[in-house]
Design an enzyme around this catalytic site. Structure first.
Site, PDB file in Angstrom:
ATOM      1  N   LYS A 211      98.362 171.418  85.447  1.00  0.00           N
ATOM      2  CA  LYS A 211      99.177 171.482  84.227  1.00  0.00           C
ATOM      3  C   LYS A 211      98.463 172.336  83.169  1.00  0.00           C
ATOM      4  CE  LYS A 211     101.213 168.472  80.742  1.00  0.00           C
ATOM      5  NZ  LYS A 211     101.486 167.107  80.312  1.00  0.00           N
ATOM      6  N   GLU A 217      87.491 170.660  88.185  1.00  0.00           N
ATOM      7  CA  GLU A 217      87.505 170.522  89.646  1.00  0.00           C
ATOM      8  C   GLU A 217      88.455 171.552  90.262  1.00  0.00           C
ATOM      9  OE1 GLU A 217      87.871 168.148  87.440  1.00  0.00           O
ATOM     10  OE2 GLU A 217      86.765 166.325  87.998  1.00  0.00           O
ATOM     11  N   GLY A 271     101.051 164.394  83.722  1.00  0.00           N
ATOM     12  CA  GLY A 271     100.535 164.727  85.048  1.00  0.00           C
ATOM     13  C   GLY A 271     100.937 163.717  86.112  1.00  0.00           C
ATOM     14  N   ARG A 272     100.812 162.431  85.779  1.00  0.00           N
ATOM     15  CA  ARG A 272     101.096 161.398  86.784  1.00  0.00           C
ATOM     16  C   ARG A 272     102.593 161.178  86.981  1.00  0.00           C
ATOM     17  NH1 ARG A 272      98.470 159.831  82.312  1.00  0.00           N
ATOM     18  NH2 ARG A 272      99.407 158.294  80.902  1.00  0.00           N
ATOM     19  N   GLU A 357      96.292 154.776  84.783  1.00  0.00           N
ATOM     20  CA  GLU A 357      96.103 155.797  83.745  1.00  0.00           C
ATOM     21  C   GLU A 357      97.156 155.600  82.646  1.00  0.00           C
ATOM     22  OE1 GLU A 357      96.443 160.325  84.216  1.00  0.00           O
ATOM     23  OE2 GLU A 357      94.303 160.035  84.483  1.00  0.00           O
ATOM     24  N   HIS A 388      93.655 142.981 108.628  1.00  0.00           N
ATOM     25  CA  HIS A 388      92.403 142.870 109.382  1.00  0.00           C
ATOM     26  C   HIS A 388      91.212 143.297 108.537  1.00  0.00           C
ATOM     27  CE1 HIS A 388      94.433 141.908 113.159  1.00  0.00           C
ATOM     28  NE2 HIS A 388      95.410 142.610 112.619  1.00  0.00           N
ATOM     29  N   LYS A 508      84.345 163.758  81.065  1.00  0.00           N
ATOM     30  CA  LYS A 508      84.388 165.194  81.390  1.00  0.00           C
ATOM     31  C   LYS A 508      83.408 165.968  80.512  1.00  0.00           C
ATOM     32  CE  LYS A 508      89.393 165.209  82.317  1.00  0.00           C
ATOM     33  NZ  LYS A 508      90.686 165.736  81.890  1.00  0.00           N
TER      34      LYS A 508
HETATM   35  O1  F6P Z   1      91.752 163.809  83.844  1.00  0.00           O
HETATM   36  C1  F6P Z   1      92.993 163.213  83.977  1.00  0.00           C
HETATM   37  C2  F6P Z   1      94.070 164.243  84.095  1.00  0.00           C
HETATM   38  O2  F6P Z   1      94.302 164.825  82.867  1.00  0.00           O
HETATM   39  C3  F6P Z   1      95.329 163.627  84.664  1.00  0.00           C
HETATM   40  O3  F6P Z   1      96.098 163.012  83.704  1.00  0.00           O
HETATM   41  C4  F6P Z   1      95.957 164.792  85.304  1.00  0.00           C
HETATM   42  O4  F6P Z   1      96.928 164.404  86.219  1.00  0.00           O
HETATM   43  C5  F6P Z   1      94.762 165.447  85.948  1.00  0.00           C
HETATM   44  O5  F6P Z   1      93.726 165.264  85.009  1.00  0.00           O
HETATM   45  C6  F6P Z   1      94.905 166.896  86.309  1.00  0.00           C
HETATM   46  O6  F6P Z   1      95.199 167.692  85.205  1.00  0.00           O
HETATM   47  P1  F6P Z   1      95.733 169.175  85.386  1.00  0.00           P
HETATM   48  O7  F6P Z   1      97.044 169.114  86.116  1.00  0.00           O
HETATM   49  O8  F6P Z   1      95.866 169.714  83.995  1.00  0.00           O
HETATM   50  O9  F6P Z   1      94.717 169.945  86.174  1.00  0.00           O
END
Ligand code: F6P
Length: 545
Positions: A211, A217, A271-272, A357, A388, A508
């Site tokens: 987003k 990452e 995002g979620r 979240e 199990h 972060k």
């Molecule tokens: O760190 C949490 C978050 O902001 C989530 O809410 C989001 O889904 C995820 O990181 C990834 O964010 P992006 O789509 O901006 O890379």
């Protein structure tokens, strides 16, 4: 920051009523509630958009349901729902509308928010996604060497990974046979390394899903993927092998992706809550634009139910309120999500972000501290594997865990007796979790007296059985929307903002300070505490060996 008042739920009349009921109905036994009323399963079951829910194994009666509905009325849950659906900026700390429901409005609907018809924009992106995914699926879209795409790698994390990864497993039966999707999320070099090791750059397409297009990452993994591709095919190949899904065109262009192959979405999609936006591009490539459209129709059917069904019939409303009942009145802090469908193997992981979240918050919308427990803990594994593994604790541990069992009646594999075995296990667990087994019942089997206490099962675990006829794109959409709205209802009762996530930011920032020191080879940042610096030094010593 916009302001939307939040009522303190603990100061409502319904809250006091529910407290009193928790001491009577809530302290009673599910077994006696079921045995006392043959009509209970019918009275306490609901169905919406292809998803059935049997709440008869919850510690509730008509008075509890009525008081929960009063609580919803006193805390303004339905008014907030209407505000959300109309595009009011209910995400107050970020001053944003919350409009994931607009992602699944039909083409002929209209919703003007902040002066823009968002439905037209949504369908414009869906049409572009459909055109692109059709080309990839047919083989008309080729890589730089003219070969068709056989592997799609979605690089994203959190909401830009969990929904698409879950849907890919869930929709395995519907997916294109010649295209395999892979999901890289972890910044651990092993994640991207292992995926790339098995792929051919000439036939691989990368979807960089973020987003913000700034997530550490994702951008790190995207850079690694780009380097891998360029090494094999050269710089000019990037345009044929990379597309982006983002709200940030400037960063996408900066990365070197042609923005004509950027699929956008909007700041009003959290995002979620984004797997049905362009973030679902990998899903669309896997199941086709028709399948994706059906999934959106399933989401929309549940949205419509949530918007229009009377309170007593409203499945997401009741589900959310029952979660509040379990969390705040029965002191059950955790819910195990137990899908009796291998296709839903990633559903608990997906729900972890959606639920925790969203509702893991300690202040209300106005910044005042909450005065009750919020955000339940969600986790799980597919049945029967969990049976199990951790079910021992569910049955006889000292903590009570609420259980959501998700049963899918029909399997595309047609292995009738094996499917019956699976469902028999689900229903057996629901019975045992809720009813347990008394000492008298254990003894009646002739069990050695010394063993009796070991075999007693307390039962009384609040348990819901969800049942779906068949897992299709449509019912998957409905199931997800059900949980989305249940999460909304819980947050609305608690008066918290379910749509921001400030709690993830500090870690972060600190990671960046630590990284700078690790790259420099010594722990010198005086703003870091002694324990952190000691662990950094230990890591640096081990890394050097
Ligand atoms: O760190 C949490 C978050 O902001 C989530 O809410 C989001 O889904 C995820 O990181 C990834 O964010 P992006 O789509 O901006 O890379």
């Amino acid at each position: 920051m916009t302001k939307i008042a939040a009522v303190d739920p603990t100061e409502t009349a319904a809250w006091s009523k529910l407290h009193a009921l928790a001491g009577t109905v809530g302290a009673g036994s599910i077994r006696s509630l079921i045995d006392a009323d043959a009509a209970r399963p019918a009275t306490l079951s609901r169905e919406a958009a292809g998803v059935g829910a049997d709440f008869s194994r919850q510690r509730i009666d008509a008075a509890v349901v009525a008081a929960l509905l009063e609580l919803a009325a006193e805390t303004g849950v339905l008014a907030l729902r209407d505000a959300m659906l109309a595009g009011v900026h209910i995400n107050t700390t970020e001053d944003r509308a919350v409009l994931h429901t607009a992602l699944r409005l039909p083409r002929d609907a209209t919703l003007v928010v902040d002066g823009v018809d968002v439905v037209a924009e949504v369908h414009d992106v869906l049409d572009r996604m459909a055109a692109f995914s059709t080309e990839v699926r047919s083989g008309a879209w080729t890589g730089a060497t003219g070969e068709r795409i056989t592997d799609v790698v979605n690089i994203g994390i959190g909401g830009s990974d969990l929904g698409p990864a879950m849907a890919y497993v869930a929709m395995q039966h519907y997916r294109h046979p010649a295209i395999t999707c892979h999901f890289v999320s972890n910044v651990d070099p092993a994640d991207i390394g292992e995926v790339l090791a098995a792929l051919d750059p000439a036939t691989t397409l990368f979807i960089i899903a973020s987003k913000t297009f700034t997530t550490l990452e994702t951008m790190t993994n995207a850079a690694a993927a780009r380097a891998w591709l360029v090494e094999a095919l050269g710089d000019d190949a990037v345009a044929r092998h990379f597309v982006a899904v983002s709200t940030n065109a400037a960063e996408v262009a900066g990365f070197g992706i042609d923005t004509s192959h950027m699929y956008g979405f909007w700041d009003w999609v959290g995002g979620r809550y984004s797997m049905d936006s362009a973030i679902g591009l990998s899903t669309m490539i896997a199941i086709g634009s028709d399948g994706f459209e059906q999934m959106l129709a399933g989401f929309h059917a549940m949205d419509e139910h949530f918007r229009t069904a009377p309170a007593l019939e409203n499945l997401p409303l009741l589900m959310g309120l029952l979660s509040v009942w379990n969390r705040d009145f029965l002191q059950v802090p955790t819910t195990a999500v137990l899908p009796y469908s291998q296709y839903l193997a990633r559903f608990p992981a997906y729900l972890q972000q959606l639920t925790m979240e969203s509702n893991g918050k300690s202040v209300r919308r106005d910044g005042s501290p909450v005065s009750c427990d919020t955000g339940g803990i969600y986790w799980g594994e597919p049945g029967t594997n969990g049976q199990h593994s951790f079910y021992q604790l569910l049955h006889q541990g000292t903590s009570t865990v609420a259980c959501d069992l998700i049963v899918v009646a029909r399997t595309p594999h047609g292995l009738g007796s094996q499917q019956d075995m699976l469902v028999a296990n689900a229903l057996a667990q629901a019975a045992v979790l809720s009813r347990g087994r008394t000492a008298e019942e254990v003894s009646a089997d002739g069990t050695d007296a010394a063993l009796v206490p070991h075999k007693v099962m307390p039962g009384n675990r609040p348990t819901t059985v969800f049942m779906i006829e068949e897992l299709t794109p449509r019912t998957l959409g409905s199931l997800i929307a059900l949980y989305e709205h249940s999460v909304f209802v819980q947050g609305a009762v608690w008066g918290i903002n379910s749509f921001d996530q400030w709690g993830v930011e500090l870690g972060k920032k600190v990671a960046l300070s630590i990284l700078a020191d690790l790259e420099a080879g010594s722990a010198t940042d005086a703003t870091l505490d002694a324990s952190t610096r000691a662990d950094m030094e230990r890591y640096l010593r081990l890394r050097r060996r």
